[in-house]
Scaffold this motif. Structure first.
Motif: not given
Length: 274
Positions: A235-255
């Motif tokens: 539920a929290e992941a689904a609620s992350i807004d698009p801007t924060t989602a992009v910033a999140t992935r700019a920090l956590f790139r992949s695994y």
């Protein structure tokens, strides 16, 4: 093909060659192509290959026009430049990432500088830092150079798994310095859990995504790392807004995952992808 949400776009690098999967090169290369032709291709990142097996990889590129490669330099810090040059020498290979492990007990800031000096210009570098003294200072070196870090989040032995506090501290430290990071090993499922076969605690890749988003928004990172209720985390992941989602992935790139079907199945079951 279905477009992946921004939070999951190219999240999972193909680590089929690595434990515990240990796929043969002859199976791993066409298998990667099959994922890229599947409905969930947007979730899949580069194919990961150790530098010690680069010749074997080239021999299997019979019908491959282009392969995005994550090169894991397992042949020593002194070999970063040579291994990178060998990869780009084949015009079918697009070198997307170079990953360099620094051994435990080394001078981490000094060895991080060596890795940076040997890495090719224009290619993303991630230096794998052990959980030993000096790792925050090594992050400072990476921040100054605009390069990335990597954390080992598991393996075939319990001691290879960082504690929740160690994982949270690493995420927070990367966020404070704006150092992008990758993770490797142990993240077989979205949500943290105790593995019934191994008997020890495994972290979840969705926990890390949510913890990273919280690190960027002054939330409780450690609580996100520990959250074991799938419905709460989803539920929290689904609620992350698009801007924060992009910033999140700019920090956590992949695994890296040796079995890409597992994260796809988990995200589907949690209702986060179709």
């Amino acid at each position: 093909m279905q477009a992946a949400p921004a939070l999951f776009h190219r999240l999972v690098d193909d680590a089929a060659l690595f434990p515990p999967g240990n796929a043969a090169m002859a199976d791993a290369v066409p298998g990667h192509g099959q994922f890229l032709a599947s409905a969930h291709a947007d979730l899949v990142g580069p194919f990961l290959c150790p530098s010690s097996r680069l010749g074997e990889l080239v021999d299997e590129l019979h019908h491959v026009e282009r392969l995005d490669l994550g090169l894991i330099v397992d042949t020593g810090l002194e070999d970063v430049e040579r291994a990178s040059a060998a990869a780009v020498a084949d015009d079918r290979i697009a070198l997307a990432i170079v990953e360099v492990p620094v051994p435990t007990g080394a001078d981490l800031p000094l060895e991080t500088e060596r890795a940076i000096r040997g890495s090719p210009a224009g290619v993303r570098l991630h230096v794998e830092l052990p959980r030993s003294p000096g790792w925050p200072q090594a992050l400072d070196v990476l921040a100054a150079a605009g390069q990335g870090a990597k954390l080992r989040t598991g393996g075939l032995r319990a001691e290879l798994f960082p504690t929740g506090a160690e994982l949270g501290a690493f995420i927070s430290a990367c966020a404070e310095r704006a150092v992008p990071f990758k993770c490797t090993a142990g993240l077989h499922h979205a949500v943290c859990h105790t593995d019934p076969d191994a008997g020890w605690h495994h972290h979840g890749f969705l926990n890390i995504l949510v913890a990273t988003s919280r690190a960027l928004t002054d939330g409780d990172v450690d609580d996100a790392v520990r959250e074991a209720r799938p419905e709460v985390l989803a539920a929290e992941a689904a609620s992350i807004d698009p801007t924060t989602a992009v910033a999140t992935r700019a920090l956590f790139r992949s695994y890296g995952s040796c079995n890409i079907d597992e994260p796809i199945d988990d995200l589907r079951q949690l209702g986060l992808i179709r």
